[in-house]
Every structure is written in structure tokens, then in C-alpha cells.
Scaffold this motif. Structure first.
Motif, short mmCIF file in Angstrom:
data_model
loop_
_atom_site.label_atom_id
_atom_site.label_comp_id
_atom_site.label_asym_id
_atom_site.label_seq_id
_atom_site.Cartn_x
_atom_site.Cartn_y
_atom_site.Cartn_z
N MET A 1 -26.40 6.45 30.58
CA MET A 1 -25.69 7.15 31.68
C MET A 1 -24.18 7.16 31.42
SD MET A 1 -26.12 8.66 34.52
CE MET A 1 -27.90 8.37 34.38
N GLN A 2 -23.59 8.34 31.58
CA GLN A 2 -22.15 8.46 31.32
C GLN A 2 -21.38 8.06 32.58
OE1 GLN A 2 -21.50 12.30 29.50
NE2 GLN A 2 -19.43 12.29 30.36
N THR A 3 -20.26 7.33 32.40
CA THR A 3 -19.47 7.04 33.60
C THR A 3 -18.46 8.15 33.81
OG1 THR A 3 -18.75 5.26 32.15
CG2 THR A 3 -19.01 4.70 34.49
N ILE A 4 -18.34 8.53 35.06
CA ILE A 4 -17.40 9.61 35.38
C ILE A 4 -16.00 8.98 35.44
CG2 ILE A 4 -16.83 11.41 37.04
CD1 ILE A 4 -19.69 11.34 38.04
N PRO A 5 -15.01 9.55 34.72
CA PRO A 5 -13.66 8.98 34.80
C PRO A 5 -13.20 8.89 36.26
CG PRO A 5 -13.71 10.80 33.24
CD PRO A 5 -15.05 10.76 33.89
N ARG A 6 -12.38 7.88 36.51
CA ARG A 6 -11.97 7.61 37.89
C ARG A 6 -10.45 7.77 37.99
NH1 ARG A 6 -14.66 4.31 41.63
NH2 ARG A 6 -16.22 3.75 40.07
N ASP A 7 -9.99 8.39 39.08
CA ASP A 7 -8.55 8.46 39.30
C ASP A 7 -8.04 7.05 39.61
OD1 ASP A 7 -6.01 9.55 39.77
OD2 ASP A 7 -6.43 9.80 41.90
N SER A 8 -6.82 6.75 39.14
CA SER A 8 -6.33 5.37 39.28
C SER A 8 -6.00 4.98 40.73
CB SER A 8 -5.11 5.16 38.39
OG SER A 8 -4.17 6.14 38.72
N SER A 9 -5.78 5.97 41.61
CA SER A 9 -5.43 5.64 43.02
C SER A 9 -6.60 4.98 43.74
CB SER A 9 -5.14 6.91 43.79
OG SER A 9 -3.81 7.17 43.84
N SER A 33 -10.69 15.46 31.40
CA SER A 33 -12.09 15.58 31.81
C SER A 33 -12.21 16.62 32.93
CB SER A 33 -12.60 14.23 32.31
OG SER A 33 -13.91 14.37 32.82
N ASP A 34 -13.26 17.46 32.86
CA ASP A 34 -13.49 18.47 33.90
C ASP A 34 -14.26 17.88 35.09
OD1 ASP A 34 -12.17 20.31 32.42
OD2 ASP A 34 -13.92 21.54 31.90
N ILE A 35 -14.55 16.59 34.99
CA ILE A 35 -15.23 15.92 36.10
C ILE A 35 -14.61 14.52 36.25
CG2 ILE A 35 -17.13 15.35 34.49
CD1 ILE A 35 -18.99 15.23 36.92
N PHE A 36 -14.29 14.15 37.47
CA PHE A 36 -13.77 12.79 37.70
C PHE A 36 -14.04 12.41 39.14
CE2 PHE A 36 -10.04 14.02 40.14
CZ PHE A 36 -9.76 15.30 39.67
N GLN A 37 -13.93 11.10 39.40
CA GLN A 37 -14.19 10.67 40.78
C GLN A 37 -12.92 10.11 41.43
OE1 GLN A 37 -17.09 7.48 40.99
NE2 GLN A 37 -17.06 7.25 38.78
#
Ligand code: HEM
Length: 418
Positions: A1-9, A33-37
């Protein structure tokens, strides 16, 4: 499973407010990345960017709109429980009603109303030292939209009704006074239009068959029950209000004509298609909708990333229009980029993507036609002087406009409006 990059805030709510339109686009570039959380108002959300993501977002089996639109936007911009928040059969019943108003004949009637209003407005402007184009266009559009919709609009009310329609739109990214102004405008407008619906239903107001007022007054839900008069009013407002909001794009089009005068000649001499390239470029380059929201219908995995039921998903609209992978030199206003460029339902989505049976904007054709007419009118129907003014627009404000609203002086009529 790939982890979705996360915004640092820890929570990005304030960053959305601070950065405005480019919030998602800034992170797409920063995180590569075109997808992040992110976390938004305390909840997890996934941000998506790009045509493939747009295609996913518009798969009805993947997402629902119920619960995706914050209450503060429903109580100002679109009205509570309106078409934008519906799924499945409920959505289909309402969307069919909107799309039934978009026949070539019906759109032509609206364009004729608009041509009359442009003519009347131009005559009025010739007697004025200076006008603010945006405010004038709100009124032009409001009068034409009401006439087309068969909504009676007494002359004395035209200006403040137009301002109320705009206040609802202007509230969508606002807080405090801007939000309250939008809410009050919505209450006043819903009271007014509910009265119109009731009169139509009681036979006290006769409207043309198939007119927007007639269609919305007779609108039924998926069980065949007539919508409440309030709900029908909300949907009729969802026809008139966005027509008034085209004033934003028309004002930006005037800015483009002023800042890139070489196009004035091209618009006159090149093929009719050139006007279309020009207005498409207005819709691409100038901001209106920042992003769109939906919620995950059932758990699924996309490109190795987990989408859990109920998660809020935001689709980038502004960034897609400024992505150099799709639009070379995206910050240059260049209508010719639309020449011979195929447009898919997912790579140019200023008014939403996918198909019209989904949530894509019902009024996209009207918007394009009204803009073409306005550009021709501003270029050929009148001449005017443009005094020194502040034409910058603030990307942290949603929606945004040129600061001056586009001042015009010494308007002269030179031709027939489109
Ligand atoms: C939906 C933008 C003009 C009627 C939308 C959406 C956007 C949008 C971004 C949401 C799409 C989605 O959720 O996937 C605009 C802009 C306009 C404009 C920027 C011009 C300034 C119009 C006009 C109408 C209209 C002229 C007139 C009839 C609607 C309706 C929906 C909608 C009914 C809801 C569609 C649905 O949920 O199925 N618009 N719009 N809009 N628009 Fe427009």
C-alpha cells in the motif's frame, strides 16, 4: 500500500484562507505529488490534482456529494439541499430540469434578452462620466436572466436584486460581514422567489411553458412529490444567480482586452472561432472556482492509495488551469492555445468536469455564449477610455475580481451589440 504524502501543517484550514486559489496547486508542486492528504477543520481530507484524478472524481460510483458542501456555503451560495448536494435519482430529477432549460432555442432566447439589455445599458452609459463595468454588468445579466426565467423584476428593484445575487456568490469564501451579507441576501431572495413560485402554482402568475420559472415551479422529487415552494425557489435561484455571476468573467474579459490590445484586431478579423478561443482563455486564466468537494461513497483503492468511506476529497480546479504539463506558459494569456487543442471532459474544468448528467455545471454553454456576446459587444459595440486604475486581483480572496471593478469613461456606441 502506498502512503499518500501529507501536508506538514497540523491543520490546513488557515492555510486555505491565507493562500486561497493556489492552495492545492502550491502543495502539488511542493510535495511533487498529484495526491496528498491534509487535515481540514479537524477532519482528514485528500486533495487531488490532474486529469486522471478528475476522471476518478467524476465517477459516480466512487463519490457522493451529500455531506460534502459546508453549511456556510449552502446558506449563502447555493441554498440548502439544492441540486449540488444530491446524489442518485434525487440528483437526476433536478439535473434533468436544469438541462431541459439549455436547449439551443432556450439559450438563444436568453442571448436575445441579453442583447437588448446590453443596448439599453450602453445608451445609459453614454450619459455617464464614468462607470464601474462589473456593477453595470451585474444589472445587465440580472435583468436578462429574470426576463428569460419569467421572473417579474420591477424596474425599481433591478439594482438591489442584482447586488443580492452577487452577495450570495461573494460570500462563498468569506467570513464575518461578507458571510452575513450573503446570508441576508439569500433570505431576501428566497422570500421573493418563493412568492413567485406560489403565485405560479396558484395560477395567479402566468409564465411561459418550459420557461425556467415554469419548470422549477413544477419540479418533483424522485418519489414524484412536488418540491416545497421554498425548495423550488432555491433551484430557480440556482438558474438566475449563476447567470448574474458571469459578470466576473465578463469583467476579466474586459481586462484582457485592455491589457492585450493586439487581440482586439484579431477578434474582428479572424474566424468566429477566435472569439471562442478568447473566452476559453478567459475561463482558463482567470480564477473563479478554486476546488470542488465530494465524499468517498465506499472504501476503494486508487493507484495504491486507500480512500476510506466518508473521507472528504477536494479536486483542484484552479491549479489544473495553470499546470504547465497541460498548458505551456500557463501564466501567459494566449487564446491561440485553444486552436486545434482537443479538450477532454477532465483536462479543462473551470465549471466542473465529467458529463452533464453528473455534477458538471449546467450553465457552461450559457456562460460561453454570454461571454462571446459580451466580448464582441465590448470590442465592436462601444468604444471607451480606460482611466488609470488598479486592475490587480487578489488570489487569496475567493471569489476575486479586479480591484477597481474595471472603470470605463466616455462610453460611445459604435455598432450594434451582438
Ligand atoms: C455547478 C461554475 C455559470 C448552473 C457548477 C460547478 C461549478 C460551476 C464549478 C460545480 C461542478 C461540480 O460540482 O462538479 C460556474 C461558473 C459559472 C457558472 C464559474 C460562470 C461564471 C452557471 C450558469 C448556470 C449554472 C450560467 C445556469 C443555469 C449550475 C448548476 C450547477 C452548477 C445548476 C449544479 C450542477 C450539479 O450539481 O449537477 N457551476 N457556473 N452555472 N452550475 Fe455553474
Amino acid at each position: 500500500m502506498q502512503t499518500i504524502p501529507r501536508d506538514s501543517s497540523l491543520d490546513s484550514t488557515l492555510d486555505v484562507v491565507r493562500e486561497g486559489f493556489p492552495f492545492i496547486w502550491n502543495r502539488v508542486r511542493g510535495l511533487h505529488s498529484d495526491i496528498f492528504q491534509i487535515r481540514l477543520m479537524g477532519q482528514r481530507a485528500i486533495c487531488l490534482h490532474g486529469p486522471e484524478a478528475a476522471q476518478l472524481f467524476y465517477e459516480p460510483a466512487r463519490f457522493v456529494r451529500t455531506g460534502a458542501v459546508p453549511r456556510r456555503i449552502q446558506t449563502t451560495l447555493m441554498g440548502q439541499d439544492a441540486v449540488q448536494t444530491k446524489d442518485g435519482n434525487e440528483h437526476r430529477c433536478r439535473k434533468d430540469a436544469f438541462m431541459s432549460l439549455m436547449t439551443p432555442q432556450s439559450r438563444q432566447t436568453l442571448m436575445q434578452q441579453l442583447a437588448r439589455e446590453w443596448q439599453a445599458a450602453a445608451e445609459h452609459w453614454t450619459g455617464q462620466q464614468q462607470i464601474v463595468l462589473f456593477n453595470e454588468v451585474l444589472e445587465v445579466l440580472c435583468r436578462a436572466a429574470c426576463a428569460w426565467a419569467n421572473v417579474p423584476l420591477p424596474e425599481k428593484d433591478a439594482r438591489h436584486r442584482a447586488q443580492d445575487f452577487w452577495a450570495m456568490v461573494d460570500a462563498f469564501g468569506g467570513a464575518g460581514p461578507r458571510h452575513w451579507r450573503g446570508k441576508r441576501a439569500r433570505t431576501r431572495t428566497e422570500d421573493w422567489i418563493e412568492g413567485v413560485i406560489k403565485k405560479i402554482r396558484k395560477g395567479k402568475l402566468h409564465v411561459a411553458a418550459d420557461s425556467p420559472a415554469h419548470v422549477m415551479a413544477g419540479l418533483r422529487d424522485a418519489d414524484g412529490d412536488l418540491l416545497s415552494a421554498r425548495m423550488a425557489a432555491i433551484e430557480l435561484i440556482n438558474v438566475v444567480r449563476p447567470i448574474v455571476a458571469i459578470a466576473t468573467y465578463i469583467t476579466f474579459a474586459a481586462v484582457a482586452l485592455h491589457e492585450y490590445p493586439a487581440y482586439k484586431g484579431l477578434l474582428r478579423t479572424a474566424s468566429d472561432d477566435y472569439t471562442e478561443y478568447f473566452v476559453q482563455e478567459v475561463r482558463r486564466d482567470f480564477p473563479f472556482a478554486p476546488f470542488l468537494g465530494a465524499r468517498v461513497r465506499e472504501d476503494f483503492t486508487w493507484r495504491g492509495c486507500d480512500f476510506k468511506k466518508g473521507t472528504l476529497v477536494l479536486l483542484d480546479v484552479y491549479g489544473l488551469n495553470h499546470d504547465p504539463r497541460l498548458w505551456p506558459e500557463p501564466n501567459v494569456f494566449w487564446p491561440d492555445r485553444f486552436r486545434n487543442r482537443p479538450i477532454s471532459p477532465y483536462d479543462f474544468i473551470p465549471q466542473g468536469g465529467g458529463h452533464y448528467s453528473g455534477h458538471r455545471c449546467a450553465g457552461e454553454w450559457i456562460t460561453i455564449e454570454a461571454l462571446k456576446q459580451a466580448v464582441t459587444f465590448l470590442n465592436d459595440g462601444i468604444t471607451y477610455d480606460v482611466p488609470a486604475q488598479d486592475l490587480r486581483y487578489d488570489l487569496t480572496r475567493m471569489p476575486t475580481l479586479p480591484a477597481s471593478g474595471f472603470l470605463m469613461r466616455h462610453v460611445r456606441i459604435t455598432g450594434q451589440p451582438a
